[in-house]
Design an enzyme around this catalytic site. Structure first.
Site, PDB file in Angstrom:
ATOM      1  CB  SER A 110      -0.934   0.018   1.220  1.00 29.51           C
ATOM      2  OG  SER A 110      -1.860  -1.031   1.152  1.00 29.51           O
ATOM      3  CD  GLU A 235     -12.065   6.017  23.021  1.00 22.77           C
ATOM      4  OE1 GLU A 235     -13.151   5.473  22.751  1.00 22.77           O
ATOM      5  OE2 GLU A 235     -11.289   6.473  22.146  1.00 22.77           O
ATOM      6  CG  PHE A 290     -12.203  10.093  15.754  1.00 19.01           C
ATOM      7  CD1 PHE A 290     -12.854  11.041  16.522  1.00 19.01           C
ATOM      8  CD2 PHE A 290     -11.959  10.373  14.414  1.00 19.01           C
ATOM      9  CE1 PHE A 290     -13.275  12.238  15.966  1.00 19.01           C
ATOM     10  CE2 PHE A 290     -12.380  11.567  13.851  1.00 19.01           C
ATOM     11  CZ  PHE A 290     -13.029  12.508  14.623  1.00 19.01           C
ATOM     12  CD  GLU A 291     -10.612   3.666  18.767  1.00 13.69           C
ATOM     13  OE1 GLU A 291      -9.744   3.122  19.481  1.00 13.69           O
ATOM     14  OE2 GLU A 291     -11.819   3.704  19.076  1.00 13.69           O
ATOM     15  CG  ASP A 306     -14.819   4.955  17.864  1.00 14.21           C
ATOM     16  OD1 ASP A 306     -14.183   5.845  18.449  1.00 14.21           O
ATOM     17  OD2 ASP A 306     -14.681   3.742  18.104  1.00 14.21           O
ATOM     18  CD  GLU A 332      -6.366   4.155   3.733  1.00 13.91           C
ATOM     19  OE1 GLU A 332      -5.711   3.128   3.437  1.00 13.91           O
ATOM     20  OE2 GLU A 332      -6.058   4.915   4.676  1.00 13.91           O
ATOM     21  CG  HIS A 379      -3.200  -3.698  -2.591  1.00 16.82           C
ATOM     22  ND1 HIS A 379      -3.987  -4.554  -1.844  1.00 16.82           N
ATOM     23  CD2 HIS A 379      -2.701  -2.779  -1.712  1.00 16.82           C
ATOM     24  CE1 HIS A 379      -3.957  -4.192  -0.583  1.00 16.82           C
ATOM     25  NE2 HIS A 379      -3.193  -3.108  -0.459  1.00 16.82           N
ATOM     26  CG  HIS A 454      -1.538  -6.729  -0.641  1.00 19.55           C
ATOM     27  ND1 HIS A 454      -0.657  -5.674  -0.586  1.00 19.55           N
ATOM     28  CD2 HIS A 454      -2.279  -6.647   0.499  1.00 19.55           C
ATOM     29  CE1 HIS A 454      -0.851  -4.986   0.524  1.00 19.55           C
ATOM     30  NE2 HIS A 454      -1.834  -5.561   1.191  1.00 19.55           N
TER      31      HIS A 454
END
Length: 524
Positions: A110, A235, A290-291, A306, A332, A379, A454
């Site tokens: 990627s 969190e 958020f994480e 979330d 993405e 991919h 992949h």
């Protein structure tokens, strides 16, 4: 050659399968084809406007088999057979294929692919924002080989820019938009070897905050890479793996805030409630993490803490579209890839359906006249589905027959390799003894691997809006950002923009070029 046993099983199953009543009438198919033909003929009038806005949706690992399976799932979630359903991307008028190989890899990763479709240059596996002259892990091969992305080209042209991802914001795909790194895994300085640090290379999180300091919108995961080592997460206070990782002691959130002009309204948020409470009309810069790492899978997502990909995209467009010069937005759907790697097809496909939902939302918020939207993948995966399943068969269901070799049932979805390879008492596991509809069920694979790999085949490119027709055949992956830049008049190739401007026309190309392109529109 198909055995008599299989032929009988298939024939019996298909005879008893569901066929919608309207589809028994041949006129149904003729009308459908004529409507499609009429629409195709209308595409002879090409959209040659300047693309004020460009939105790129990247489904990480979203090969053609994933697109098809996601289409069926989308339909079945609406209580339809599924096969006849249209994804939002299916409605795009122009489709191409992208050759995904890296400069040193037949089956790509990627990072090298992100460099191709964002920076316009093919690169080595595992490297981001650098040419193929940079070798993975070799910091001293980086300097002088940096390549810039369409996100920077758009920002340099005065447009607003944004990144939205379901992975870490410093993961492979988003990092190619702003970073130059010999290794995609250098998330923070904690993950870098001493040699690279001594040679002056910077980690990707550091580069996010320093290379392009005025990225307008950044949303995703990756909190822990922004904070000093062992800093407790806001969190997950008791989770040691969620703690800060930085060895340099920097608080990159504070760095991000310090770089923003005092007259501008900058907001850092870490949960859905804070994000939803924002008034986008008063937000100039937005950072949402958020994480600590990647966001949760859509099926596992906490709806209170979330945000979904669609919700992030909506806020991003609301913030970015205030710029009269337009915007570039990279979105993405990153965890499609993770689901496949783990052999969890249900997780992967629900991620794909959620990204398609975001594509539809973005379409509702923008105009075909001035917004080029491109949907593609980096991919594929060794993911497949088959087995002569009947119409309307659950995409996560069983094939209609047992194997004529080991006499055991099998699911329609299978992987070429991965963690789903299981042997019980010396034989293939009998899937009827397990819950193959479970969210985390790992589909059977032919070869045992801890993580599925992949795939190397071409992936689809869907396009609509200004200059979308330039994506029309089989292309090298690095061609994609050149089209987006040409359409939006950013980057180096601007002669056509000057001509169009002096002519007082929104069109980018003169009439002769338009006529020359007409045969392509008819063919594709």
């Amino acid at each position: 050659m198909i055995s008599a046993f299989l032929i009988l099983a298939i024939g019996t199953c298909l005879t008893n399968s569901f066929v919608p009543e309207k589809e028994k009438d041949p006129e149904y198919w003729r009308r459908q084809a004529q409507q499609t033909l009429k629409h195709a003929l209308g595409l002879q009038k090409l959209n040659t406007n300047v693309a004020k806005n460009v939105i790129m949706f990247l489904g990480d690992g979203m090969g053609v088999s994933t697109v098809t399976a996601a289409r069926i799932l989308k339909g079945q979630l609406h209580h339809n057979p599924g096969e006849e359903t249209m994804l939002e991307m299916d409605k795009f008028p122009f489709v191409a294929l992208s050759k995904t190989y890296n400069t040193n890899a037949q089956v790509p990763d990627s990072a090298g692919t992100a460099t191709a479709y964002l920076c316009g240059v093919k690169a080595n596996e595992g490297t981001v924002g650098v040419s193929a002259a940079t070798e993975r892990t070799q910091c001293n091969t980086t300097q002088g080989n940096e390549v810039t992305s369409i996100l920077r080209w758009a920002k340099d042209a005065g447009k607003s820019v944004g990144i939205v991802t379901t992975t870490r914001v410093n993961h492979a795909t988003p990092s190619a938009a702003y970073a130059h790194s010999a290794d995609r895994d250098w998330y923070s300085d904690n993950e870098m070897p001493p040699e690279a640090l001594s040679q002056g290379c910077k980690d990707i999180a550091y580069q996010l905050m320093h290379n392009i300091r005025n990225i307008d919108v950044i949303m995703g995961g990756g909190r822990k890479y922004m904070y000093p080592k062992n800093r407790t997460d806001v969190e997950y206070e008791m989770d040691e793996k969620a703690r800060g990782t930085r060895l340099d002691g920097l608080n990159l959130i504070d760095v991000w805030k310090s770089f923003k002009p005092k007259r501008k309204h900058s907001h850092f948020v870490w949960n859905r409630t804070e994000l939803m409470n924002l008034n986008p009309s008063t937000v100039d810069y937005l950072l949402g993490l958020f994480e600590p790492g990647d966001l949760q899978y859509e099926l596992n997502r906490n709806n209170l803490t979330d945000p979904s990909l669609s919700e992030m995209v909506k806020v991003a467009i609301q913030v970015l579209k205030k710029n009269p010069k337009g915007f570039f937005l990279l979105v993405e759907g990153g965890r499609i890839d993770h689901g496949h790697h783990e052999g969890k097809a249900k997780q992967a496909l629900h991620e794909a359906v959620e990204m398609d939902r975001a594509i539809g939302l973005a379409g509702d918020m923008t105009s075909l006249e001035d917004t080029l939207t491109v949907v593609t993948a980096d991919h594929s995966h060794v993911f497949t589905f088959g087995g002569y399943t009947p119409r309307g068969n659950s995409i996560f269901g069983l094939a209609p027959m047992v194997s004529d070799t080991d006499k055991k049932p099998f699911t329609a979805i299978l992987y070429g390799n991965g963690p789903g390879y299981k042997v019980v008492d010396g034989e293939r596991e009998n899937v009827s003894t397990v819950d193959y509809a479970h969210n985390n069920y790992q589909a059977q694979s032919a070869v045992p691997l801890r993580y599925e790999t992949h795939g190397g085949e071409d992936v689809a490119v869907f396009a609509k809006g200004p200059m979308a027709h330039l994506l029309h055949g089989v292309h090298e992956q690095n061609y994609i950002p050149h089209v987006m830049a040409y359409a939006s008049c950013v980057g180096a190739n601007l002669d056509h923009c000057t001509r169009a401007s002096s002519a007082g026309s929104p069109a980018l190309v003169p009439l002769l070029l338009l006529l020359a392109l007409l045969p392509l529109s008819i063919l594709f």
